[in-house]
Write an enzyme that holds these catalytic residues in place. Structure first.
Site, PDB file in Angstrom:
ATOM      1  N   HIS A 189      25.907  84.943 -40.788  1.00  0.00           N
ATOM      2  CA  HIS A 189      27.007  84.275 -40.090  1.00  0.00           C
ATOM      3  C   HIS A 189      26.961  84.444 -38.581  1.00  0.00           C
ATOM      4  O   HIS A 189      27.446  83.598 -37.836  1.00  0.00           O
ATOM      5  CB  HIS A 189      28.350  84.677 -40.691  1.00  0.00           C
ATOM      6  CG  HIS A 189      28.578  83.950 -41.972  1.00  0.00           C
ATOM      7  ND1 HIS A 189      28.278  84.508 -43.189  1.00  0.00           N
ATOM      8  CD2 HIS A 189      28.956  82.678 -42.216  1.00  0.00           C
ATOM      9  CE1 HIS A 189      28.500  83.614 -44.135  1.00  0.00           C
ATOM     10  NE2 HIS A 189      28.915  82.498 -43.577  1.00  0.00           N
ATOM     11  N   ARG A 296      35.278  76.670 -41.654  1.00  0.00           N
ATOM     12  CA  ARG A 296      35.243  78.002 -42.286  1.00  0.00           C
ATOM     13  C   ARG A 296      36.511  78.745 -41.884  1.00  0.00           C
ATOM     14  O   ARG A 296      36.525  79.451 -40.870  1.00  0.00           O
ATOM     15  CB  ARG A 296      34.038  78.801 -41.793  1.00  0.00           C
ATOM     16  CG  ARG A 296      32.693  78.342 -42.309  1.00  0.00           C
ATOM     17  CD  ARG A 296      31.598  79.312 -41.857  1.00  0.00           C
ATOM     18  NE  ARG A 296      30.367  79.124 -42.574  1.00  0.00           N
ATOM     19  CZ  ARG A 296      29.360  78.330 -42.155  1.00  0.00           C
ATOM     20  NH1 ARG A 296      29.458  77.681 -41.024  1.00  0.00           N
ATOM     21  NH2 ARG A 296      28.271  78.222 -42.881  1.00  0.00           N
ATOM     22  N   ARG A 332      37.670  74.415 -45.920  1.00  0.00           N
ATOM     23  CA  ARG A 332      37.337  75.293 -47.042  1.00  0.00           C
ATOM     24  C   ARG A 332      38.361  76.421 -47.086  1.00  0.00           C
ATOM     25  O   ARG A 332      38.647  77.045 -46.051  1.00  0.00           O
ATOM     26  CB  ARG A 332      35.942  75.870 -46.838  1.00  0.00           C
ATOM     27  CG  ARG A 332      35.613  76.924 -47.859  1.00  0.00           C
ATOM     28  CD  ARG A 332      34.194  77.374 -47.763  1.00  0.00           C
ATOM     29  NE  ARG A 332      33.972  78.294 -46.671  1.00  0.00           N
ATOM     30  CZ  ARG A 332      32.779  78.757 -46.326  1.00  0.00           C
ATOM     31  NH1 ARG A 332      31.712  78.330 -46.972  1.00  0.00           N
ATOM     32  NH2 ARG A 332      32.631  79.611 -45.356  1.00  0.00           N
ATOM     33  N   GLU A 431      27.501  76.307 -54.545  1.00  0.00           N
ATOM     34  CA  GLU A 431      26.726  77.406 -53.949  1.00  0.00           C
ATOM     35  C   GLU A 431      26.109  78.278 -55.025  1.00  0.00           C
ATOM     36  O   GLU A 431      25.319  79.171 -54.741  1.00  0.00           O
ATOM     37  CB  GLU A 431      27.644  78.308 -53.109  1.00  0.00           C
ATOM     38  CG  GLU A 431      28.368  77.580 -52.022  1.00  0.00           C
ATOM     39  CD  GLU A 431      29.421  78.442 -51.367  1.00  0.00           C
ATOM     40  OE1 GLU A 431      29.114  79.076 -50.355  1.00  0.00           O
ATOM     41  OE2 GLU A 431      30.563  78.478 -51.874  1.00  0.00           O
ATOM     42  N   ASN A 454      23.210  77.666 -48.070  1.00  0.00           N
ATOM     43  CA  ASN A 454      22.984  79.022 -47.550  1.00  0.00           C
ATOM     44  C   ASN A 454      23.062  80.025 -48.694  1.00  0.00           C
ATOM     45  O   ASN A 454      22.257  80.944 -48.801  1.00  0.00           O
ATOM     46  CB  ASN A 454      24.033  79.391 -46.498  1.00  0.00           C
ATOM     47  CG  ASN A 454      24.021  78.444 -45.330  1.00  0.00           C
ATOM     48  OD1 ASN A 454      23.064  77.704 -45.161  1.00  0.00           O
ATOM     49  ND2 ASN A 454      25.078  78.443 -44.532  1.00  0.00           N
ATOM     50  N   ASP A 455      24.079  79.821 -49.547  1.00  0.00           N
ATOM     51  CA  ASP A 455      24.210  80.700 -50.702  1.00  0.00           C
ATOM     52  C   ASP A 455      23.411  80.191 -51.889  1.00  0.00           C
ATOM     53  O   ASP A 455      22.825  80.978 -52.622  1.00  0.00           O
ATOM     54  CB  ASP A 455      25.691  80.864 -51.079  1.00  0.00           C
ATOM     55  CG  ASP A 455      26.382  81.860 -50.165  1.00  0.00           C
ATOM     56  OD1 ASP A 455      25.793  82.917 -49.893  1.00  0.00           O
ATOM     57  OD2 ASP A 455      27.499  81.580 -49.690  1.00  0.00           O
ATOM     58  N   ARG A 465      20.124  86.341 -48.205  1.00  0.00           N
ATOM     59  CA  ARG A 465      19.997  85.491 -47.016  1.00  0.00           C
ATOM     60  C   ARG A 465      19.956  86.284 -45.715  1.00  0.00           C
ATOM     61  O   ARG A 465      19.615  85.757 -44.666  1.00  0.00           O
ATOM     62  CB  ARG A 465      21.142  84.470 -46.981  1.00  0.00           C
ATOM     63  CG  ARG A 465      22.510  85.069 -46.789  1.00  0.00           C
ATOM     64  CD  ARG A 465      23.609  84.078 -47.117  1.00  0.00           C
ATOM     65  NE  ARG A 465      24.175  83.431 -45.947  1.00  0.00           N
ATOM     66  CZ  ARG A 465      25.265  82.668 -45.970  1.00  0.00           C
ATOM     67  NH1 ARG A 465      25.905  82.427 -47.104  1.00  0.00           N
ATOM     68  NH2 ARG A 465      25.733  82.124 -44.873  1.00  0.00           N
ATOM     69  N   CYS A 502      26.804  71.284 -46.579  1.00  0.00           N
ATOM     70  CA  CYS A 502      27.267  71.959 -45.372  1.00  0.00           C
ATOM     71  C   CYS A 502      26.485  73.255 -45.126  1.00  0.00           C
ATOM     72  O   CYS A 502      26.793  73.998 -44.217  1.00  0.00           O
ATOM     73  CB  CYS A 502      28.769  72.228 -45.426  1.00  0.00           C
ATOM     74  SG  CYS A 502      29.227  73.233 -46.829  1.00  0.00           S
TER      75      CYS A 502
HETATM   76  C1  PEP Z   1      26.826  77.998 -47.690  1.00  0.00           C
HETATM   77  O1  PEP Z   1      26.801  78.956 -48.464  1.00  0.00           O
HETATM   78  O2  PEP Z   1      25.904  77.151 -47.616  1.00  0.00           O
HETATM   79  C2  PEP Z   1      27.948  77.795 -46.776  1.00  0.00           C
HETATM   80  C3  PEP Z   1      28.026  76.733 -46.019  1.00  0.00           C
HETATM   81  O3  PEP Z   1      28.882  78.793 -46.709  1.00  0.00           O
HETATM   82  P1  PEP Z   1      28.700  80.121 -45.853  1.00  0.00           P
HETATM   83  O4  PEP Z   1      27.488  79.963 -44.979  1.00  0.00           O
HETATM   84  O5  PEP Z   1      29.941  80.301 -45.063  1.00  0.00           O
HETATM   85  O6  PEP Z   1      28.520  81.149 -46.914  1.00  0.00           O
HETATM   86 MG    MG Z   2      28.537  80.184 -48.785  1.00  0.00          MG
END
Ligand code: PEP
Ligand code: MG
Length: 571
Positions: A189, A296, A332, A431, A454-455, A465, A502
């Site tokens: 993040h 977020r 979200r 995710e 991302n997840d 990650r 996203c």
């Molecule tokens: C994701 O997991 O792709 C996402 C957009 O959420 P975050 O990066 O906040 O976990």
């Molecule tokens: Mg996520």
């Protein structure tokens, strides 16, 4: 002169002095003293400097980061001024004849454990505040400097082991020109925030804090993931030229600000932005965002000592909806957990926080927190084009339970005479692989999907990650990921719903041709990636990309996919 290779986390180039953000050594020995008056004077001096320092930080935070961030330091000042805390320290010095450091630790330990044992959340948070103030006093007693990122007042590049999202939120972009960290990946993040703050970043260098000293001149190349330490004049000149080239490139992209995102064969897709706070809106507008694909909201809950009230949340959501003037805004609900912590919730430490009690799991259990947020969102819904999505949905039961709570809050508000939009679309983040696999059934019940790669990548590949050592597995172009993405998009379309993405993959140059070919409807990314993505999509034929994607789905390795995309780009 030396060089570190890390992971390019936020593009751009910065040249400035290093500013190390590392935990200071505050260890000390217990000693016996003979002159109590002198020891009490040492204590009083340390407290006086602490207060002056806290006042300065409070003023600066107030002016540069806003009253809500400054409130923490106000609370710390109250503690530093509290005779109920200070007198017992002095008493200990007098009666036990021990050094001020030891007396400070013993006396404050008593208060900390007293507050920590209380049932009341608010009182528990006070324990963390006392710890913070104690650390500051101790640093002055020991003559060790502690670092206040919010106090940086000249151009600097932050060098740290890691930066938490709340550390990152406190960085002042006027002075902080870039950062580099030992650990982390492209989707940590702090990396995501660097992109929305438009500051270059290189993460995962492994040894930056070991190799870089305060005041070293460093170059952070966020395009290639390189860090140069005390470079010679020739390298500095070369990078100054690169900086100019990067700015020229940005100026080219800026010409597309008001263009629609249409492929070379006339197919429109939506390019939206990911934001963390209403302050990011300016970046969305300046970069031609056609909507917000991910707000977020957890950042509203961070960098403070208590939960944000319904009113405060309502104001933030309303500001974003109004600012986007009718364009879609996907908000979200709270996604806390993983690398995003809220110390004041005092949740037990977990062995695997990314697989633990987080996001929707926490919201379904701590319904008070969830309902407050939903009320604030529903009240704000009449000020723009709101869409709500739930994070980390793993099965249909969770979605249905969260939707029921939303309906209940909506009915309550309506019966209170409050206007709530009846056009709010309700979606989920995909995710977790189980949800991608069940996308056909989800698609019958949700209005849209937003794929959180991302997840999704980390859970599919079992590769953290944040861990640079397994980043070779964490690959968006892996055929396994592409197949899951395809399942989700196809499932949505079959039910007449839309599918967005996203995760950071949506703004990735190599992934974009594939995603266009797989039929993704909405690409949501860091605002600073939008114009570049638009310039790329304008040149691509969707029909050709469909053929490319079909081939990629049948490939057996990530490298084959990357090579195929490269070859298509060179045609
Ligand atoms: C994701 O997991 O792709 C996402 C957009 O959420 P975050 O990066 O906040 O976990
Ligand atoms: Mg996520």
């Amino acid at each position: 002169m030396s060089f570190l290779q890390g992971i390019a986390a936020s593009s751009g180039i910065a040249i400035a002095k290093a500013y190390r953000l590392v935990e200071p050594d505050l260890s000390f020995e217990k000693t016996r003293i003979t002159d109590e008056e002198q020891e009490i004077k040492r204590l009083k001096d340390a407290i006086a400097i602490t207060k002056t320092e806290l006042e300065a930080i409070r003023e600066k935070a107030n002016a540069e980061l806003g009253a809500d961030k400054a409130a923490i330091f106000e609370a710390h000042l109250l503690i530093a001024n509290d005779p109920e805390l200070i007198t017992p320290i002095e008493d200990k010095i007098k009666t036990d004849k021990v050094n001020a450091e030891h007396a400070l630790k013993e006396a404050t330990d008593m208060f900390i454990s007293m507050f920590e044992q209380m049932d009341n959340e608010y009182m528990k948070e006070r324990a963390a505040d006392i710890r913070d103030v104690r650390k500051r006093m101790l640093s002055h007693l020991l003559g060790v400097k502690i670092i206040n990122p919010s106090m940086i007042s000249e151009e600097a590049i932050i060098v740290a082991e890691d930066l938490t999202p709340s550390d990152t939120a406190q960085l002042n972009r006027k002075y902080v020109k870039a950062f580099t960290t030992n650990i982390g990946g492209r989707t940590s993040h702090s990396a995501i925030m660097a992109r929305s703050m438009e500051i270059p970043a290189v993460v995962g260098t492994k040894t930056a804090t070991k190799d870089i000293q305060n005041g070293d001149i460093i170059i952070v190349d966020g395009l290639k993931g390189e860090v140069h330490i005390n470079p010679n004049q020739e390298i500095i000149e070369k990078y100054k030229q690169e900086q100019i080239r990067f700015e020229e490139q940005k100026a080219e992209w800026a010409k597309l600000l008001h263009e629609k995102t249409v492929s070379a064969d006339g197919e429109h897709v939506e390019l939206a932005a990911n934001i963390g706070t209403p302050n990011d809106l300016e970046g969305v507008i300046n970069n031609g965002g056609e909507g917000i694909g991910l707000y977020r909201t957890e950042f509203l809950y961070m960098g403070r000592n208590e939960l944000p009230s319904e009113e405060e949340q309502f104001e933030s959501y309303k500001a974003v909806l109004e600012g986007m003037q009718g364009k879609p805004v996907v908000v979200r609900t709270l996604d806390i957990g993983g690398d995003k912590e809220l110390p004041y919730l005092d949740l037990p430490k977990e062995m695997n926080p990314f697989l633990g009690f987080r996001a929707i799991r926490l919201c379904l259990e701590e319904q008070g927190i969830f309902r407050t947020q939903l009320r604030a969102l529903l009240r704000a819904s009449s000020f723009g084009n709101l869409k709500i999505m739930f994070p980390m949905i793993a099965n249909l039961d969770e979605f249905r339970a969260a939707k029921n709570i939303l309906q209940e809050e909506k009915q309550k508000l309506i019966s209170e005479g409050i206007t709530v939009s009846d056009q709010i679309e309700l979606g989920i983040m995909v995710e977790i692989p189980s949800t991608a696999v069940m996308a056909d059934l989800f698609a019958k019940e949700v209005d849209f999907f937003s794929i959180g790669t991302n997840d999704l990548i980390q859970y599919t590949m079992a590769a953290d990650r944040m861990n640079e050592r397994v980043s070779y597995l964490y690959q968006p172009y892996s055929p396994a990921i592409l197949r899951l993405v395809k399942m989700v998009i196809d499932a949505a379309h079959k039910e007449g719903k839309w599918a967005g993405m996203c995760g950071e993959m949506a703004g990735d140059e190599t992934a974009i041709p594939l995603l266009l070919g797989l039929g993704l409807d909405e690409f949501s990314m860091s605002a600073t990636s939008i114009l570049k993505a638009r310039s790329q999509i304008l040149r691509l034929s969707k029909k050709e990309m469909e053929e490319l994607a079909q081939k990629a789905l049948q490939m057996s390795t990530t490298n084959e996919v990357i090579e195929a995309v490269k070859a298509a780009a060179e045609k």
